[in-house]
Scaffold this active site. Structure first.
Site, PDB file in Angstrom:
ATOM      1  N   PRO A  82      -1.807   9.753   9.705  1.00  0.00           N
ATOM      2  CA  PRO A  82      -2.591   9.035  10.720  1.00  0.00           C
ATOM      3  C   PRO A  82      -3.974   9.643  10.965  1.00  0.00           C
ATOM      4  CG  PRO A  82      -0.341   9.353  11.477  1.00  0.00           C
ATOM      5  CD  PRO A  82      -0.485  10.162  10.224  1.00  0.00           C
ATOM      6  N   GLU A  98       8.789  13.937  11.711  1.00  0.00           N
ATOM      7  CA  GLU A  98       7.733  13.963  12.714  1.00  0.00           C
ATOM      8  C   GLU A  98       6.362  14.267  12.115  1.00  0.00           C
ATOM      9  OE1 GLU A  98       5.910  13.639  16.366  1.00  0.00           O
ATOM     10  OE2 GLU A  98       7.924  13.052  15.728  1.00  0.00           O
ATOM     11  N   ARG A 110      -4.973  -2.868  -8.917  1.00  0.00           N
ATOM     12  CA  ARG A 110      -5.522  -4.169  -9.295  1.00  0.00           C
ATOM     13  C   ARG A 110      -7.010  -4.100  -9.611  1.00  0.00           C
ATOM     14  NH1 ARG A 110      -7.616  -7.594  -5.781  1.00  0.00           N
ATOM     15  NH2 ARG A 110      -6.338  -9.337  -6.521  1.00  0.00           N
ATOM     16  N   ASP A 158     -12.794 -10.938  -4.335  1.00  0.00           N
ATOM     17  CA  ASP A 158     -11.838 -10.735  -3.253  1.00  0.00           C
ATOM     18  C   ASP A 158     -12.536 -10.545  -1.919  1.00  0.00           C
ATOM     19  OD1 ASP A 158      -9.597 -10.880  -4.819  1.00  0.00           O
ATOM     20  OD2 ASP A 158      -9.483  -8.729  -5.184  1.00  0.00           O
TER      21      ASP A 158
END
Length: 247
Positions: free
Chosen positions: A90, A117, A154, A169
């Site tokens: 994170p 955790e 990709r 895209d």
């Protein structure tokens, strides 16, 4: 490109990496992926423990450094050479298309998928890149790794059937992709815009650019603050704003 994944749940990747574009890329030898269960590298021979309580107290368990370091040492011995070692965390850099493009230029990527955790902080000494998918928390790094791998693979030359597909895209130029249609031209009274069926490629390209700007303006106006628009795009965007204000 070679991709190695260190995970406690390698079976999560089995079906994903054998399907669709990633599976075909491996069949065509454009990509080599291997998933390793780093539990096998635990020095706890009896229980293969990979986690422990944090010093100083706290909720949950942390991944111990030893199994990760041992797995990376074995990987380096088998596959020596430069590597981008990616930690899904994170606190990492927020993942977007530009990060995927950067990663796609690498020859060897290694993903460390955490669980529990968090990590023992010393694991970060092995890492070259920390990546976060967004401001939310997943149970483990596996799903995050799948997303990053799919987005990156990709972009490799030869992976997509149409080499220009990735260039068109959403986010490839900082904008959302324009609407697209296929046959039939009339479905339940919903018709394809006539400009797309008239064969005038110049008008089609202009319509696509304008509708890309319209969709970005309506749905992700924040993206417009991050791109430098050409004079033509600025003119089209002004038209879009006038049209939308008139609705």
């Amino acid at each position: 490109m070679r991709i190695d994944v260190l995970s406690l749940f390698p079976s999560m990747f089995t079906g994903v990496f054998k399907q669709s574009i990633i599976g075909k890329a491996q069949e065509r030898h454009l990509l080599d992926i291997e998933v390793t269960d780093f539990r096998a590298y635990s020095d706890d021979v009896k229980h293969h423990t990979v986690d422990d309580y944090p010093y100083g107290g706290g909720e949950g368990m942390l991944l111990k450094p030893q199994p990760i370091f041992a797995a990376m040492a074995d990987l380096e011995q088998k596959q020596p050479g430069p590597k981008r070692v990616i930690l899904l965390d994170p606190a990492g850099k927020k993942f977007d298309q530009s990060v995927a493009a950067d990663l796609s230029a690498s020859d060897h990527l290694v993903f460390i998928c955490g669980h529990y955790e968090g990590y023992d902080e010393r694991i970060r000494h092995l890492v070259t890149d920390e990546i976060s998918l967004g401001d939310y928390v997943l149970t483990g790094g596996e799903l995050g790794a799948m997303v990053v791998i799919d987005t990156t693979v990709r972009l490799l030359p030869g992976v997509l059937g149409n080499e220009s597909s990735a260039d068109n895209d959403s986010f490839s130029d900082g904008l959302l992709e324009h609407p697209q249609y296929t046959r039939p031209a009339d479905f339940n009274g919903m018709q394809v815009p006539p400009v797309l069926t008239n064969g005038n490629h110049q008008l089609i390209a202009q319509w696509q650019e304008k509708e890309s700007l319209r969709r970005t303006y309506l749905r992700r106006p924040d993206l417009l603050q991050k791109v430098t628009l050409t004079e033509q795009q600025q003119k089209l965007l002004a038209e879009v704003k006038t049209e939308e204000d008139a609705k």
